[in-house]
Scaffold this motif. Structure first.
Motif, mmCIF file in Angstrom:
data_model
loop_
_atom_site.group_PDB
_atom_site.id
_atom_site.type_symbol
_atom_site.label_atom_id
_atom_site.label_comp_id
_atom_site.label_asym_id
_atom_site.label_seq_id
_atom_site.Cartn_x
_atom_site.Cartn_y
_atom_site.Cartn_z
ATOM 1 N N LEU A 151 0.838 -1.213 0.000
ATOM 2 C CA LEU A 151 0.000 0.000 0.000
ATOM 3 C C LEU A 151 0.873 1.263 0.000
ATOM 4 C CD1 LEU A 151 -2.966 -0.915 2.398
ATOM 5 C CD2 LEU A 151 -2.830 -1.089 -0.085
ATOM 6 N N ASN A 152 2.154 1.082 0.382
ATOM 7 C CA ASN A 152 3.109 2.202 0.340
ATOM 8 C C ASN A 152 2.585 3.460 1.039
ATOM 9 O OD1 ASN A 152 5.215 0.934 -1.049
ATOM 10 N ND2 ASN A 152 4.124 1.161 -2.984
ATOM 11 N N ARG A 153 2.040 3.275 2.211
ATOM 12 C CA ARG A 153 1.582 4.442 2.981
ATOM 13 C C ARG A 153 1.616 4.103 4.461
ATOM 14 N NH1 ARG A 153 -3.545 3.675 5.031
ATOM 15 N NH2 ARG A 153 -5.004 2.304 3.927
ATOM 16 N N GLU A 154 1.502 5.137 5.281
ATOM 17 C CA GLU A 154 1.457 4.945 6.730
ATOM 18 C C GLU A 154 0.083 4.428 7.144
ATOM 19 O OE1 GLU A 154 4.052 5.771 9.121
ATOM 20 O OE2 GLU A 154 5.149 5.612 7.226
ATOM 21 N N THR A 155 0.043 3.695 8.253
ATOM 22 C CA THR A 155 -1.238 3.278 8.821
ATOM 23 C C THR A 155 -2.008 4.511 9.286
ATOM 24 O OG1 THR A 155 -0.251 1.211 9.579
ATOM 25 C CG2 THR A 155 -2.325 1.858 10.617
ATOM 26 N N GLN A 156 -3.305 4.539 8.994
ATOM 27 C CA GLN A 156 -4.149 5.653 9.448
ATOM 28 C C GLN A 156 -5.168 5.138 10.461
ATOM 29 O OE1 GLN A 156 -5.544 8.188 6.353
ATOM 30 N NE2 GLN A 156 -3.576 8.185 5.305
ATOM 31 N N GLU A 157 -5.712 6.059 11.217
ATOM 32 C CA GLU A 157 -6.677 5.686 12.258
ATOM 33 C C GLU A 157 -7.836 4.877 11.670
ATOM 34 O OE1 GLU A 157 -7.919 5.360 16.158
ATOM 35 O OE2 GLU A 157 -6.027 6.210 15.438
ATOM 36 N N SER A 158 -8.258 5.230 10.457
ATOM 37 C CA SER A 158 -9.392 4.527 9.821
ATOM 38 C C SER A 158 -9.098 3.056 9.572
ATOM 39 C CB SER A 158 -9.758 5.203 8.498
ATOM 40 O OG SER A 158 -8.646 5.171 7.604
ATOM 41 N N ASP A 159 -7.800 2.707 9.385
ATOM 42 C CA ASP A 159 -7.445 1.305 9.122
ATOM 43 C C ASP A 159 -7.804 0.394 10.290
ATOM 44 O OD1 ASP A 159 -6.177 1.502 6.482
ATOM 45 O OD2 ASP A 159 -4.611 2.649 7.496
ATOM 46 N N LYS A 160 -7.839 0.959 11.502
ATOM 47 C CA LYS A 160 -8.167 0.142 12.673
ATOM 48 C C LYS A 160 -9.550 -0.493 12.526
ATOM 49 C CE LYS A 160 -5.350 2.465 16.144
ATOM 50 N NZ LYS A 160 -5.369 3.241 17.396
ATOM 51 N N THR A 161 -10.420 0.172 11.787
ATOM 52 C CA THR A 161 -11.759 -0.366 11.540
ATOM 53 C C THR A 161 -11.833 -1.078 10.196
ATOM 54 O OG1 THR A 161 -12.670 1.493 12.755
ATOM 55 C CG2 THR A 161 -14.211 0.231 11.415
ATOM 56 N N THR A 162 -11.310 -0.426 9.161
ATOM 57 C CA THR A 162 -11.519 -0.962 7.812
ATOM 58 C C THR A 162 -10.660 -2.180 7.512
ATOM 59 O OG1 THR A 162 -9.915 0.610 6.906
ATOM 60 C CG2 THR A 162 -12.241 1.267 6.860
ATOM 61 N N TYR A 163 -9.542 -2.360 8.264
ATOM 62 C CA TYR A 163 -8.672 -3.514 8.028
ATOM 63 C C TYR A 163 -8.976 -4.662 8.989
ATOM 64 C CZ TYR A 163 -4.407 -5.879 6.383
ATOM 65 O OH TYR A 163 -3.524 -6.776 5.829
ATOM 66 N N GLN A 164 -10.211 -4.690 9.507
ATOM 67 C CA GLN A 164 -10.721 -5.833 10.284
ATOM 68 C C GLN A 164 -12.032 -6.265 9.649
ATOM 69 O OE1 GLN A 164 -9.009 -7.180 12.668
ATOM 70 N NE2 GLN A 164 -8.098 -5.686 14.047
ATOM 71 N N THR A 165 -12.282 -7.569 9.656
ATOM 72 C CA THR A 165 -13.607 -8.046 9.226
ATOM 73 C C THR A 165 -14.619 -7.723 10.327
ATOM 74 O OG1 THR A 165 -13.296 -10.244 10.202
ATOM 75 C CG2 THR A 165 -12.564 -9.949 7.913
ATOM 76 N N VAL A 166 -15.885 -7.609 9.961
ATOM 77 C CA VAL A 166 -16.902 -7.268 10.968
ATOM 78 C C VAL A 166 -17.119 -8.422 11.953
ATOM 79 C CG1 VAL A 166 -18.105 -5.582 9.519
ATOM 80 C CG2 VAL A 166 -18.857 -7.977 9.479
ATOM 81 N N TYR A 167 -16.626 -9.618 11.592
ATOM 82 C CA TYR A 167 -16.813 -10.785 12.480
ATOM 83 C C TYR A 167 -15.488 -11.205 13.144
ATOM 84 C CZ TYR A 167 -15.464 -12.732 7.955
ATOM 85 O OH TYR A 167 -14.833 -12.959 6.755
ATOM 86 N N SER A 168 -14.458 -10.341 13.084
ATOM 87 C CA SER A 168 -13.168 -10.712 13.693
ATOM 88 C C SER A 168 -13.320 -10.803 15.209
ATOM 89 C CB SER A 168 -12.096 -9.682 13.335
ATOM 90 O OG SER A 168 -12.400 -8.422 13.901
ATOM 91 N N LYS A 169 -12.702 -11.841 15.795
ATOM 92 C CA LYS A 169 -12.854 -12.089 17.235
ATOM 93 C C LYS A 169 -11.563 -12.487 17.921
ATOM 94 C CE LYS A 169 -17.562 -14.014 16.879
ATOM 95 N NZ LYS A 169 -17.647 -13.979 15.409
#
Length: 405
Positions: free
Chosen positions: A176-194
């Motif tokens: 992705l060649n970019r820094e992690t952003q705050e939004s990734d904390k939500t968007t880079y998890q599945t809604v069913y991750s446990k």
């Protein structure tokens, strides 16, 4: 097994992927991504939220419920040098669940960034956990393969899960060649991750929303979850000319006894969400063969080696293998099977359990592309040519496909 894939040339699995086709961020509504539908050689497209309409009623759909951890930690030496410690897998305790509950010390196998600046000594960092000042220290231990054992100690009696939540960064894919952003904390998890443990998301699942899952249920499709913790090796490029020279990474899996029962009830057939679910499900078949040969095998001895499927001649049915595995779990009073797999799925592999696959579009010359090619009997070019010609977005945050061979 049709043929030995060891001599497959990885250069045969290349395709042009311009940087602008790699999705750097997800679209605003995750279930509005495009869906490529490959059905017995025919290719068409739709929107992801219509996925359930393509699935047979009464089928079993299997999801990987792993959760990505904030595995990237930074320490600064007294000299000012920044050292990155990237958590790969637990060393002590080696059990993921116990690891995240530890409250004073633990050890991980880690990749270390700027290693040449950290010859010796202990690194320290003070962090805030729920208003409490916590001192965290890490010490470099021996080399372990391509990683190092790192020993962590901290004050305050908080859990290691709280430590990494406070000081770690979510490790988004390097391409992705970019820094992690705050939004990734939500968007880079599945809604069913446990279940915490992955350093990369099982990205096929990123398109699902509660609404799509409800539609899956409404279509009479059963859902089941298992866990494979995705390792950094998932991004490891194949550097050898032939895949025989590529060593697959080991990944840790856990599968409930109930999941085995469900699979047997569905004649050993499943729709897999993502390549990680595929690798777990297909590994179960070979674990069943192992317990048929050795009823006293331990969980560790059920580990599936990279080339095992191609070296195993078998006429055991999927249901018989799963039945044996379930009986072995019963005999050992196990409600959850904890083991590991190194399986490589490449053309020449014969699928036992997975009959349909939901997956994203993978990097050229990757083991994931080999897995897809094996699933569609070599027809991957048709799928990828269509995706490139029709503005599909690629890789982790890209669009999705449903493959029905």
């Amino acid at each position: 097994m049709n043929s030995d894939p060891r001599h497959i040339r990885i250069s045969d699995y290349n395709y042009p992927l311009p940087d602008e086709r790699i999705a750097k961020f997800p679209i605003a509504q995750r279930d509005h991504s495009k869906l490529l539908v490959y059905r017995k050689g025919d290719v068409s497209q739709d929107v992801f939220y219509n996925l359930p309409e393509y699935l047979p009623k009464g089928a079993l759909m299997v999801f990987n419920n792993t959760k990505v951890i904030q595995a990237r930690m930074h320490f600064r030496k007294d000299t000012g040098a920044l050292i990155e410690v990237f958590l790969l897998e637990p060393a002590e305790p080696s059990d993921y669940e116990l690891m995240f509950q530890t409250s004073e010390r633990c050890s991980w196998y880690c990749l270390v960034g700027n290693l040449k600046k950290w010859k010796e000594g202990t690194l320290h960092r003070t962090i805030d956990v729920k208003g409490q000042q916590i001192e965290v220290s890490c010490t470099r231990g021996p080399i372990h393969g391509t990683s190092h054992r790192i020993d962590f100690e901290w004050t305050g009696g908080v859990s290691f899960a709280e430590i990494i939540d406070a000081m770690g960064e979510l490790p988004i894919p390097p391409y992705l060649n970019r820094e992690t952003q705050e939004s990734d904390k939500t968007t880079y998890q599945t809604v069913y991750s446990k279940i915490k443990g992955s350093v990369a998301a099982p990205t096929a699942g990123l398109h699902f929303t509660p609404e799509v899952l409800a539609a899956v249920d409404a279509h009479g499709i059963e859902r089941e979850e298992l866990t494979l913790h995705v390792g950094a090796g998932t991004f490891k490029p194949v550097k050898s000319e032939e895949i025989e020279g590529h060593e697959m990474h080991t990944e840790y899996i856990s599968v409930r006894r109930d999941t085995i029962r469900k699979l047997i009830a569905h004649d050993g057939c499943a729709i897999a969400v993502g390549t990680t679910s595929v690798r777990t499900l297909e590994s179960l078949y070979y674990m069943g063969l192992k317990v048929m040969q050795n009823p006293d095998a331990s969980e560790d001895e059920l580990h599936v080696n990279q080339w095992e499927p191609y070296d195993t001649k078998t006429c055991v049915s999927t249901v018989d293998s799963l039945t044996a595995l379930g009986a072995w779990m019963d005999a050992h009073s196990l409600e959850v099977l904890h083991s590991s797999t190194q399986i490589i799925i490449a053309p020449g592999y014969e699928y036992h359990i997975v009959k349909m696959l939901v997956t994203n579009f993978h990097q050229p010359q990757s083991t994931l592309l080999l897995l897809v090619s094996a699933f569609v009997k070599g027809d991957w070019h048709k799928i990828y040519d269509y995706a490139l010609a029709n503005d599909f977005r690629f890789l982790s945050y890209g669009d999705s496909s449903l493959l029905i061979p």
